[in-house]
Design an enzyme around this catalytic site. Sequence first.
Site, PDB file in Angstrom:
ATOM      1  CD1 TRP A 181      31.609   3.901 -50.214  1.00 42.97           C
ATOM      2  CD2 TRP A 181      33.602   3.006 -49.714  1.00 42.97           C
ATOM      3  NE1 TRP A 181      32.497   4.930 -49.979  1.00 42.97           N
ATOM      4  CE2 TRP A 181      33.719   4.412 -49.662  1.00 42.97           C
ATOM      5  CE3 TRP A 181      34.722   2.225 -49.426  1.00 42.97           C
ATOM      6  CZ2 TRP A 181      34.913   5.054 -49.350  1.00 42.97           C
ATOM      7  CZ3 TRP A 181      35.921   2.863 -49.112  1.00 42.97           C
ATOM      8  CH2 TRP A 181      36.008   4.270 -49.074  1.00 42.97           C
ATOM      9  CD  GLU A 222      29.257   2.378 -47.064  1.00 42.22           C
ATOM     10  OE1 GLU A 222      29.959   1.429 -47.476  1.00 42.22           O
ATOM     11  OE2 GLU A 222      29.390   2.879 -45.931  1.00 42.22           O
ATOM     12  CE  LYS A 224      33.606   8.559 -46.835  1.00 40.63           C
ATOM     13  NZ  LYS A 224      34.766   7.721 -46.554  1.00 40.63           N
ATOM     14  CG  ASP A 255      28.877   4.526 -42.862  1.00 37.81           C
ATOM     15  OD1 ASP A 255      28.831   5.416 -41.985  1.00 37.81           O
ATOM     16  OD2 ASP A 255      29.813   3.717 -42.958  1.00 37.81           O
ATOM     17  CG  HIS A 258      29.277   7.418 -45.438  1.00 40.83           C
ATOM     18  ND1 HIS A 258      29.491   6.425 -46.359  1.00 40.83           N
ATOM     19  CD2 HIS A 258      30.305   7.333 -44.569  1.00 40.83           C
ATOM     20  CE1 HIS A 258      30.588   5.747 -46.028  1.00 40.83           C
ATOM     21  NE2 HIS A 258      31.088   6.279 -44.950  1.00 40.83           N
ATOM     22  CG  HIS A 282      28.250   0.095 -43.320  1.00 40.28           C
ATOM     23  ND1 HIS A 282      29.320   0.371 -44.136  1.00 40.28           N
ATOM     24  CD2 HIS A 282      27.977  -1.224 -43.464  1.00 40.28           C
ATOM     25  CE1 HIS A 282      29.678  -0.737 -44.770  1.00 40.28           C
ATOM     26  NE2 HIS A 282      28.870  -1.719 -44.390  1.00 40.28           N
ATOM     27  CG  ASP A 290      32.895   8.544 -42.311  1.00 43.96           C
ATOM     28  OD1 ASP A 290      32.292   7.890 -41.440  1.00 43.96           O
ATOM     29  OD2 ASP A 290      33.314   8.045 -43.373  1.00 43.96           O
ATOM     30  CG  ASP A 292      34.435   5.016 -39.752  1.00 45.13           C
ATOM     31  OD1 ASP A 292      33.343   4.419 -39.772  1.00 45.13           O
ATOM     32  OD2 ASP A 292      34.905   5.589 -40.751  1.00 45.13           O
ATOM     33  CG  ASP A 322      32.143   0.751 -41.872  1.00 48.62           C
ATOM     34  OD1 ASP A 322      33.280   0.342 -41.572  1.00 48.62           O
ATOM     35  OD2 ASP A 322      31.928   1.530 -42.825  1.00 48.62           O
TER      36      ASP A 322
HETATM   37  C1  RNT Z   1      33.991   4.094 -46.053  1.00 49.11           C
HETATM   38  C2  RNT Z   1      32.812   3.202 -45.983  1.00 49.11           C
HETATM   39  C3  RNT Z   1      33.087   1.733 -46.147  1.00 49.11           C
HETATM   40  C4  RNT Z   1      34.328   1.276 -45.416  1.00 49.11           C
HETATM   41  C5  RNT Z   1      34.518  -0.239 -45.397  1.00 49.11           C
HETATM   42  C6  RNT Z   1      35.867  -0.616 -44.871  1.00 49.11           C
HETATM   43  O1  RNT Z   1      33.726   5.381 -45.676  1.00 49.11           O
HETATM   44  O2  RNT Z   1      32.114   3.441 -44.805  1.00 49.11           O
HETATM   45  O3  RNT Z   1      31.976   1.009 -45.774  1.00 49.11           O
HETATM   46  O4  RNT Z   1      34.347   1.757 -44.100  1.00 49.11           O
HETATM   47  O5  RNT Z   1      34.284  -0.754 -46.630  1.00 49.11           O
HETATM   48 ZN    ZN Z   2      30.510   2.113 -44.306  1.00 43.77          ZN
END
Ligand code: RNT
Ligand code: ZN
Length: 414
Positions: A181, A222, A224, A255, A258, A282, A290, A292, A322
Amino acid sequence: MNAYELARVEYAKYGIDTDAAIERLRSVPVAMHCWQGDDVMGFDSKEALSGGIQTTGNYPGRATSPEELMADMRKAFSLIPGTKKINVHACYAIFAEGEAVGRDAIEPKHFAPWVELARELGVGLDFNPTFFSHPMVKDNLTLSSPDKDVRDYWIRHGKACIRIAEYFAKETGVPCVVNVWIPDGYKEVPADRYSPRLRFKESLDEMLSEPYDKSLVYITLESKVFGIGLESYTVGSAEFCLSYSTRKGITPLMDNGHYHPTEVVSDKIPALLAFNEKIALHITRGVRWDSDHVVAFDDETKEIAKEIVRCGALDRVFIALDYFDASINRLAAWVIGMRNVQKALLSALLTPHALLADYQNKADFTSMFALTEELKTMPFGAVWDRYLEVCGAPLGAEWIEEMRKYEAEVQLKR
Ligand code: RNT
Ligand code: ZN
């Protein structure tokens, strides 16, 4: 009859074997991300977290060394049921006293303590090159930078990571998933959207020219939609990453933080499974963006698990967590998220998918919807407790006490 026996009878009415569901779940690996334990700081530089991602909160007790982080992960594993993996980022390299190694020159030996930990816990390792929080990220760009030196540096980093991943797989006997990523993007609407993507493509090609054993290492990419300070343009967008993965025969990673807020990864899973032998996830929880947040046992997490199970794809989906929340106990954050993903998978394994699909095919949407809603009050908790018991993990809320004890004795003394 005890609660579990009653539940077993209830589920059997729909043809569901609760014992078989428990056994199936026990063998499904879920990767726990090391970076929740220290707010994505890592050990290899003093740089602030960059790349358009952010950890918020200042709960005390953050792990600040490899020893502390590994102790917290050990504790977390003792409170989490099932098969686990440890997900390591390259910035968690462990150097000898006085040793200074660039990310483009890291070697397997810098990760030997992670292999030891994995062996001790009897789990596999996953890996991630770290394309952020580093002085060689220039103007928020890495593999797509117009500066060849910058691109080359990160290509060397990516190749080094592929070698380390192969070492992980060989040492643990478990295949290693390496997720790529990059944060590359622009805050302002760019004047050229095409060239950065062509450079990213070329850099990836070069990085993947590193030879590796495809039965031991799975490379994922990955995508985004945007990052903080990178709101207008993301080089590694969904279309780019999906097209690249498919063309190259590597694995796409989604993810669920994303995408645009009304898009859901649950719906994308069967679409990608139609074209990919393996896919990767993820699992996170975005709140309005996003953000998290820690994964909850919520509707979308359950829907993601349902898609994996009803597509018969438990062996085709690499499941990883994640998120990074610094506003609550970081050990609790791990345990809550890991347990919730497994709850969602168990709930999916206890769903009569064939019966529901049959209603759908007969256009009996009344029965499909009515049964879906009734299933929500089935005695799921009794089966979950049985799963915890079989795995030797703390039942129900018991783990909270243990976490509090560890917090008082270890984390708050740091
Ligand atoms: C970032 C991505 C990625 C990170 C990690 C730490 O938006 O989700 O996967 O969160 O690599
Ligand atoms: Zn991620």
